[in-house]
Write an enzyme that holds these catalytic residues in place. Structure first.
Site, short mmCIF file in Angstrom:
data_model
loop_
_atom_site.label_atom_id
_atom_site.label_comp_id
_atom_site.label_asym_id
_atom_site.label_seq_id
_atom_site.Cartn_x
_atom_site.Cartn_y
_atom_site.Cartn_z
N GLU A 185 1.73 -14.60 -0.84
CA GLU A 185 0.78 -14.47 -1.41
C GLU A 185 1.00 -14.64 -2.87
O GLU A 185 0.35 -15.37 -4.25
CB GLU A 185 0.10 -12.67 -1.37
N SER B 261 3.48 -6.63 3.86
CA SER B 261 3.75 -5.50 2.58
C SER B 261 3.41 -4.55 2.60
O SER B 261 3.54 -2.88 2.63
CB SER B 261 3.17 -6.65 1.32
N SER C 11 -3.58 -4.96 8.39
CA SER C 11 -3.45 -6.42 9.59
C SER C 11 -2.97 -5.86 10.71
O SER C 11 -2.72 -7.23 11.92
CB SER C 11 -2.04 -7.06 8.90
#
Ligand code: SF4
Length: 342
Positions: free
Chosen positions: A135, A232, A276
């Site tokens: 990202e 993350s 996720s």
């Protein structure tokens, strides 16, 4: 919080919200729909979301994960992951005539737009985030001449800027809120005229999952976060649980990674999962904990989420043209990859 009693005196505190966020659900459904509509293979640049189970499941259905667009055959279809890509990646895909489906989370796109806007206004931009994270690479690539990555509070001391009065910070979406605020505090100490971004860059899902785990952690002997090592926001949950008072805190990809020794002498185990992570993996963890006597589950809910994003524009257009219903993704991951509700 709901309460009940357990014959064993052992209990699980289950964080809510946990698991799939709107951006992850959209990205996973985008690959599933692309496979259904166009047929396999569908190429995906990088892991569509940072979760091993999700990636392996989609790969088994015909998705081919690649690191860069030059690994995709000329003219083929490629999905960009939820983490976003830089303009250079879009350009490289166009050069190979790839048909792209951009599954970048709209909340990441928002940060890209901030970077573009403030670079156009000639600000120096301090991007708080983890160096090397996809990202951060994507956001940085929007304006490399204007952006410096600040990867920890300690990095503040070494920064050099052109004009301390024309300076703004933005951030990766999946950071620890507390650590980011500490970085901003130190930045402001050095650069008192530092400007804040127009709105929070750390996304609602990251914040909500941290708030929930903070609430349950002080009562827990052990907190188990389900999530992959490269996720993350999952790794942040492990740290947040410890900082908030959990006596120990672990991350696992799946129930199989739980060491029963972690549970020795424990009465309360906290469970959460990263943005996720499909719910099926949490259910497996709860089943394993029940086998060890943790058969009472109390939910600790600190927020209710109902945000949903529509599918990527390119895919929606093709589905519509073919007369295929364009259903919105669900935010909880129960439809994508995981059909059994809890
Ligand atoms: S964690 Fe936040 S920014 Fe990342 S995909 Fe989910 S909603 Fe989007």
């Amino acid at each position: 919080m709901t309460t009940s009693t357990s014959a064993t005196g052992k209990r699980v505190l289950l964080a809510a919200p946990r698991g799939y966020c709107a951006g992850v659900d959209r990205a996973v459904v985008a690959v599933e729909k692309a496979l259904e509509h166009y047929g396999a293979p569908v190429y995906v640049r990088k892991e569509i979301v940072h979760n091993k189970y999700v990636v392996e499941t989609l790969a088994a259905r015909g998705a081919i994960f690649v690191n860069e667009t030059d690994e995709v055959p000329e003219g083929a279809r490629v999905v960009f992951s939820a983490h976003g890509v830089s303009p250079a990646v879009h350009a490289a895909a166009a050069e190979r005539s790839l048909q792209t489906i951009d599954a970048t989370c709209p909340l990441v796109t928002k940060v890209h737009k901030e970077a573009v806007r403030f670079a156009a206004e000639d600000y120096d931009i301090l991007l708080i985030g983890h160096d090397g994270h996809e990202e951060v690479e994507g956001t940085y690539g929007e304006a490399p001449d204007h952006i410096q990555v600040v990867d920890s509070p300690d990095a503040v001391a070494g920064l050099e800027v052109r004009d301390p009065d024309r300076l703004i910070w933005i951030s990766q979406t999946t950071l620890s809120v507390d650590e980011t605020m500490e970085t901003v505090r130190r930045l402001r100490e050095r650069f008192p005229n530092l400007q804040d971004p127009p709105s929070d860059d750390i996304c609602y899902a990251t914040q909500n999952r941290q708030v929930a785990v903070k609430k349950l952690a002080p009562a827990c002997d052990v907190v188990i976060t389900v999530g992959s090592a490269n996720s993350s926001n999952s790794v942040r949950l492990v740290e947040v649980a410890l900082d908030a008072g959990a006596r120990s805190s672990y991350r696992v990809d799946s129930a199989a990674e739980i060491d029963p020794a972690w549970l020795d002498g424990a009465a309360t185990v906290g469970v959460t999962s990263g943005a996720s992570v499909p719910e099926i993996l949490v259910r497996d963890v709860l089943a394993l904990l029940a086998e060890h006597g943790f058969d009472t589950v109390e939910e600790v809910r600190t927020a209710t989420e109902d945000l949903m994003f529509s599918l990527p524009r390119e895919l929606r257009a093709d589905l519509k043209a073919a007369g295929t219903p364009v259903a919105s993704p669900r935010r909880d991951g129960r439809r994508s990859l995981d059909v059994q509700p809890v």
